[in-house]
Design a protein around this motif. Sequence first.
Motif, PDB file in Angstrom:
ATOM      1  N   ALA A  97       0.834  -1.202   0.000  1.00  0.00           N
ATOM      2  CA  ALA A  97       0.000   0.000   0.000  1.00  0.00           C
ATOM      3  C   ALA A  97       0.871   1.256   0.000  1.00  0.00           C
ATOM      4  O   ALA A  97       0.604   2.219  -0.735  1.00  0.00           O
ATOM      5  CB  ALA A  97      -0.929  -0.001   1.212  1.00  0.00           C
ATOM      6  N   ASP A  98       1.926   1.240   0.806  1.00  0.00           N
ATOM      7  CA  ASP A  98       2.853   2.379   0.840  1.00  0.00           C
ATOM      8  C   ASP A  98       3.510   2.582  -0.521  1.00  0.00           C
ATOM      9  O   ASP A  98       3.613   3.716  -1.009  1.00  0.00           O
ATOM     10  CB  ASP A  98       3.945   2.159   1.894  1.00  0.00           C
ATOM     11  N   PHE A  99       3.932   1.482  -1.133  1.00  0.00           N
ATOM     12  CA  PHE A  99       4.573   1.582  -2.447  1.00  0.00           C
ATOM     13  C   PHE A  99       3.620   2.172  -3.476  1.00  0.00           C
ATOM     14  O   PHE A  99       4.015   3.021  -4.293  1.00  0.00           O
ATOM     15  CB  PHE A  99       5.080   0.216  -2.907  1.00  0.00           C
ATOM     16  N   GLY A 100       2.369   1.738  -3.472  1.00  0.00           N
ATOM     17  CA  GLY A 100       1.396   2.261  -4.421  1.00  0.00           C
ATOM     18  C   GLY A 100       1.256   3.769  -4.318  1.00  0.00           C
ATOM     19  O   GLY A 100       1.283   4.487  -5.330  1.00  0.00           O
ATOM     20  N   GLU A 101       1.139   4.263  -3.099  1.00  0.00           N
ATOM     21  CA  GLU A 101       1.004   5.707  -2.905  1.00  0.00           C
ATOM     22  C   GLU A 101       2.315   6.438  -3.200  1.00  0.00           C
ATOM     23  O   GLU A 101       2.301   7.554  -3.725  1.00  0.00           O
ATOM     24  CB  GLU A 101       0.538   5.986  -1.476  1.00  0.00           C
ATOM     25  N   ASP A 102       3.442   5.797  -2.868  1.00  0.00           N
ATOM     26  CA  ASP A 102       4.750   6.404  -3.181  1.00  0.00           C
ATOM     27  C   ASP A 102       4.925   6.550  -4.684  1.00  0.00           C
ATOM     28  O   ASP A 102       5.436   7.562  -5.174  1.00  0.00           O
ATOM     29  CB  ASP A 102       5.890   5.535  -2.623  1.00  0.00           C
TER      30      ASP A 102
ATOM     31  N   ALA B 278       5.447   9.896  -6.969  1.00  0.00           N
ATOM     32  CA  ALA B 278       6.628  10.069  -7.825  1.00  0.00           C
ATOM     33  C   ALA B 278       6.231  10.450  -9.250  1.00  0.00           C
ATOM     34  O   ALA B 278       6.945  11.209  -9.912  1.00  0.00           O
ATOM     35  CB  ALA B 278       7.453   8.789  -7.838  1.00  0.00           C
ATOM     36  N   VAL B 279       5.093   9.947  -9.712  1.00  0.00           N
ATOM     37  CA  VAL B 279       4.636  10.260 -11.070  1.00  0.00           C
ATOM     38  C   VAL B 279       4.449  11.765 -11.241  1.00  0.00           C
ATOM     39  O   VAL B 279       4.724  12.318 -12.312  1.00  0.00           O
ATOM     40  CB  VAL B 279       3.342   9.483 -11.406  1.00  0.00           C
ATOM     41  N   ASP B 280       4.013  12.446 -10.184  1.00  0.00           N
ATOM     42  CA  ASP B 280       3.854  13.903 -10.262  1.00  0.00           C
ATOM     43  C   ASP B 280       5.181  14.585 -10.583  1.00  0.00           C
ATOM     44  O   ASP B 280       5.229  15.534 -11.372  1.00  0.00           O
ATOM     45  CB  ASP B 280       3.320  14.449  -8.934  1.00  0.00           C
ATOM     46  N   PHE B 281       6.253  14.110  -9.965  1.00  0.00           N
ATOM     47  CA  PHE B 281       7.571  14.705 -10.193  1.00  0.00           C
ATOM     48  C   PHE B 281       8.080  14.374 -11.598  1.00  0.00           C
ATOM     49  O   PHE B 281       8.639  15.235 -12.283  1.00  0.00           O
ATOM     50  CB  PHE B 281       8.563  14.205  -9.133  1.00  0.00           C
TER      51      PHE B 281
ATOM     52  N   VAL C 173      15.494   1.994  -4.950  1.00  0.00           N
ATOM     53  CA  VAL C 173      14.429   2.758  -5.602  1.00  0.00           C
ATOM     54  C   VAL C 173      13.207   2.838  -4.696  1.00  0.00           C
ATOM     55  O   VAL C 173      12.625   3.918  -4.498  1.00  0.00           O
ATOM     56  CB  VAL C 173      14.062   2.141  -6.969  1.00  0.00           C
ATOM     57  N   LEU C 174      12.808   1.715  -4.120  1.00  0.00           N
ATOM     58  CA  LEU C 174      11.643   1.707  -3.241  1.00  0.00           C
ATOM     59  C   LEU C 174      11.867   2.605  -2.028  1.00  0.00           C
ATOM     60  O   LEU C 174      10.970   3.354  -1.614  1.00  0.00           O
ATOM     61  CB  LEU C 174      11.328   0.281  -2.791  1.00  0.00           C
ATOM     62  N   LEU C 175      13.057   2.537  -1.458  1.00  0.00           N
ATOM     63  CA  LEU C 175      13.381   3.367  -0.304  1.00  0.00           C
ATOM     64  C   LEU C 175      13.377   4.847  -0.684  1.00  0.00           C
ATOM     65  O   LEU C 175      12.883   5.697   0.070  1.00  0.00           O
ATOM     66  CB  LEU C 175      14.747   2.963   0.259  1.00  0.00           C
ATOM     67  N   SER C 176      13.895   5.166  -1.858  1.00  0.00           N
ATOM     68  CA  SER C 176      13.953   6.548  -2.319  1.00  0.00           C
ATOM     69  C   SER C 176      12.566   7.089  -2.643  1.00  0.00           C
ATOM     70  O   SER C 176      12.262   8.253  -2.367  1.00  0.00           O
ATOM     71  CB  SER C 176      14.855   6.656  -3.542  1.00  0.00           C
ATOM     72  N   LEU C 177      11.705   6.250  -3.224  1.00  0.00           N
ATOM     73  CA  LEU C 177      10.327   6.667  -3.490  1.00  0.00           C
ATOM     74  C   LEU C 177       9.602   6.988  -2.190  1.00  0.00           C
ATOM     75  O   LEU C 177       8.830   7.952  -2.102  1.00  0.00           O
ATOM     76  CB  LEU C 177       9.574   5.572  -4.256  1.00  0.00           C
ATOM     77  N   ARG C 178       9.865   6.183  -1.157  1.00  0.00           N
ATOM     78  CA  ARG C 178       9.281   6.407   0.165  1.00  0.00           C
ATOM     79  C   ARG C 178       9.764   7.748   0.728  1.00  0.00           C
ATOM     80  O   ARG C 178       8.984   8.551   1.247  1.00  0.00           O
ATOM     81  CB  ARG C 178       9.676   5.248   1.087  1.00  0.00           C
ATOM     82  N   ALA C 179      11.083   8.002   0.607  1.00  0.00           N
ATOM     83  CA  ALA C 179      11.659   9.238   1.131  1.00  0.00           C
ATOM     84  C   ALA C 179      11.098  10.460   0.401  1.00  0.00           C
ATOM     85  O   ALA C 179      10.796  11.491   1.020  1.00  0.00           O
ATOM     86  CB  ALA C 179      13.177   9.195   1.008  1.00  0.00           C
ATOM     87  N   LEU C 180      10.950  10.344  -0.922  1.00  0.00           N
ATOM     88  CA  LEU C 180      10.414  11.446  -1.714  1.00  0.00           C
ATOM     89  C   LEU C 180       8.984  11.760  -1.295  1.00  0.00           C
ATOM     90  O   LEU C 180       8.604  12.927  -1.134  1.00  0.00           O
ATOM     91  CB  LEU C 180      10.475  11.100  -3.200  1.00  0.00           C
ATOM     92  N   HIS C 181       8.175  10.720  -1.114  1.00  0.00           N
ATOM     93  CA  HIS C 181       6.775  10.904  -0.718  1.00  0.00           C
ATOM     94  C   HIS C 181       6.682  11.551   0.667  1.00  0.00           C
ATOM     95  O   HIS C 181       5.929  12.503   0.881  1.00  0.00           O
ATOM     96  CB  HIS C 181       6.065   9.547  -0.722  1.00  0.00           C
ATOM     97  N   LYS C 182       7.491  11.049   1.614  1.00  0.00           N
ATOM     98  CA  LYS C 182       7.461  11.608   2.966  1.00  0.00           C
ATOM     99  C   LYS C 182       7.914  13.067   2.973  1.00  0.00           C
ATOM    100  O   LYS C 182       7.343  13.905   3.670  1.00  0.00           O
ATOM    101  CB  LYS C 182       8.343  10.776   3.900  1.00  0.00           C
TER     102      LYS C 182
END
Length: 351
Positions: free
Chosen positions: A252-257, A261-264, A308-317
């Motif tokens: 679920a976190d990955f989906g929202e992350d 990221a798509v916005d960026f 990548v997954l960790l970075s997507l999480r960091a970007l979202h947060k």
Amino acid sequence: MWPYFGVHTLLIVALTLSPATAAAQIDNDATGEDVYPPLWDLAPENLLDFLVKDKKIVINAWNYRERLGMYKNLLNSSAKYFTAFGSQNFGNVLWGLPLQHGWQFRTGRLADPSSVTSCGYEDGDLLCISVRSWWSCMNYYLAVIPFLGAVDAGLFGQLQYEIEILPPEERRADFCYSVADCRSRVPKLMDKWKAYFEYLLSTEHKGGSPATFSSFKLDDALGLMWTAHVASIAYALPKFQDSLKYLPDPEADFGEDWANAVDFIAATHFSTDLQTTNEFQTFLPQRMLTAEDVLPSISDFSPQQNRVLLSLRALHKANQLTGGLLLKIWRKAMSTEAGRKLGRKLIEDLA
């Protein structure tokens, strides 16, 4: 400070994409038939390849092959606008949509996550797309709405029959099923996708033989396409928030992350042609995340996929902590063609 922070945060994502690893994985995963979404050859390539009943073309968007067929018809009918960008329609920027859908299918993200039904599973109906899947519901607004927007714009010419999309077994009120229905329920979304296809049509000069497209500008096309893409996600995200409950927390976190990221990425007018999309999807998780998966130490994922997954999480947060300011600053930096070129180069050079 903030502009630097915005660029630096996005670069965290880009820096995880090692050129050597990318080249190696592309050689393995994106050659021959693997460049296409699964079952691409079996997808309907003409509108009349779908069921025709009661003077209507009837499409089951809850069947993977038929939803893929909508994309195939979009790709085929828009191919002539992208002839200057490579052979075999590989330069068409709509490739990002079916390739993302194919990744969702291949990784099991379109199956029923509640396991109440056999929809989407090998021992059940493999081609079934579950309405309980957050991914499949989000994707509906990036499949059916673009398709009906293209119909409304006239991409397929004057149609002999109306188009009707079959409803799912649940949540029927959360979707629309024809051009008229979607124009009534989601007029702004339809207008944005229609604008993209009307732009393509407006660039065709039919006076000569063959037709020419001298007024076509890739950056303009990408801008309209990404505007519609981001609008589809923004509309669908709150609507299907409750579907995340069926997913393990890491998934679920990955989906929202990923949606964040798509916005960026969209702000750079990033080209979603066939090759570029395949290269970047190499770094997405090749299975659903489970409750046992802990970043950045998922043993069956590559180091690059973990990062990548960790970075997507960091970007979202980071974007959440700044109340969306990070994205606003990034979009401002990408508001000129020169800025977007730099943004794309930052990503491309490091991927």
